[in-house]
Design a protein around this motif. Structure first.
Motif, mmCIF file in Angstrom:
data_model
loop_
_atom_site.group_PDB
_atom_site.id
_atom_site.type_symbol
_atom_site.label_atom_id
_atom_site.label_comp_id
_atom_site.label_asym_id
_atom_site.label_seq_id
_atom_site.Cartn_x
_atom_site.Cartn_y
_atom_site.Cartn_z
ATOM 1 N N LYS A 37 165.519 18.214 35.843
ATOM 2 C CA LYS A 37 164.992 19.573 35.676
ATOM 3 C C LYS A 37 165.842 20.370 34.698
ATOM 4 C CE LYS A 37 162.312 20.438 39.805
ATOM 5 N NZ LYS A 37 161.774 21.544 40.555
ATOM 6 N N LEU A 38 167.161 20.199 34.786
ATOM 7 C CA LEU A 38 168.052 20.885 33.850
ATOM 8 C C LEU A 38 167.713 20.493 32.408
ATOM 9 C CD1 LEU A 38 171.463 20.482 35.711
ATOM 10 C CD2 LEU A 38 170.269 22.637 35.276
ATOM 11 N N ALA A 55 170.571 28.292 37.595
ATOM 12 C CA ALA A 55 169.869 29.376 38.296
ATOM 13 C C ALA A 55 168.362 29.159 38.223
ATOM 14 C CB ALA A 55 170.248 30.723 37.694
ATOM 15 N N MET A 56 167.867 28.742 37.064
ATOM 16 C CA MET A 56 166.430 28.500 36.909
ATOM 17 C C MET A 56 165.976 27.351 37.809
ATOM 18 S SD MET A 56 166.110 28.971 32.791
ATOM 19 C CE MET A 56 164.368 28.589 32.704
ATOM 20 N N VAL A 57 166.776 26.292 37.878
ATOM 21 C CA VAL A 57 166.432 25.157 38.728
ATOM 22 C C VAL A 57 166.456 25.575 40.196
ATOM 23 C CG1 VAL A 57 167.190 22.876 39.525
ATOM 24 C CG2 VAL A 57 167.130 23.382 37.083
ATOM 25 N N ALA A 58 167.469 26.336 40.596
ATOM 26 C CA ALA A 58 167.550 26.801 41.982
ATOM 27 C C ALA A 58 166.329 27.654 42.325
ATOM 28 C CB ALA A 58 168.837 27.602 42.196
ATOM 29 N N PHE A 59 165.963 28.556 41.420
ATOM 30 C CA PHE A 59 164.799 29.413 41.636
ATOM 31 C C PHE A 59 163.529 28.577 41.768
ATOM 32 C CE2 PHE A 59 161.277 32.027 40.089
ATOM 33 C CZ PHE A 59 161.390 33.115 40.935
ATOM 34 N N ASP A 60 163.360 27.621 40.863
ATOM 35 C CA ASP A 60 162.185 26.754 40.876
ATOM 36 C C ASP A 60 162.108 25.956 42.176
ATOM 37 O OD1 ASP A 60 159.872 25.606 39.610
ATOM 38 O OD2 ASP A 60 161.079 23.816 39.190
#
Length: 95
Positions: A37-38, A55-60
């Motif tokens: 994903k990163l 942060a984007m991956v955690a949010f997703d």
């Protein structure tokens, strides 16, 4: 059951951890999926900052988890309603 000491590499950083033997494959797969994903976000959005990418991956991941939980709640509600209907039918047929 004995814990295994393993290292998971996420965003070019190694994280040592202890996991149950039966969880090892799941933990390694999770690490691989995070890295995929990163990479996808980096390529898709042209972002190089690892903190932003994480942060984007955690949010997703959280949005995905919430979606699954909502789906399970809907399924649970549907099953509850069907069981209730069946109970009513059985009760009516007994009378």
């Amino acid at each position: 059951m004995e814990d295994l000491s393993i290292k998971i590499k996420i965003a070019d950083r190694e994280y040592p951890m202890k996991v149950k033997r039966h969880d090892e494959e799941r933990v390694r797969t999770a690490g691989r999926l995070i890295n995929e994903k990163l990479k996808t976000y980096k390529e898709q959005f042209g972002i190089d900052d690892k903190q932003d990418l994480l942060a984007m991956v955690a949010f997703d991941c959280l949005v995905d988890k919430m979606t699954v939980e909502e789906s399970h709640q809907e399924i649970d509600q549907t099953v509850f309603e069907k069981v209730h209907q069946l109970n009513q039918l059985v009760s009516q047929s007994i009378l």
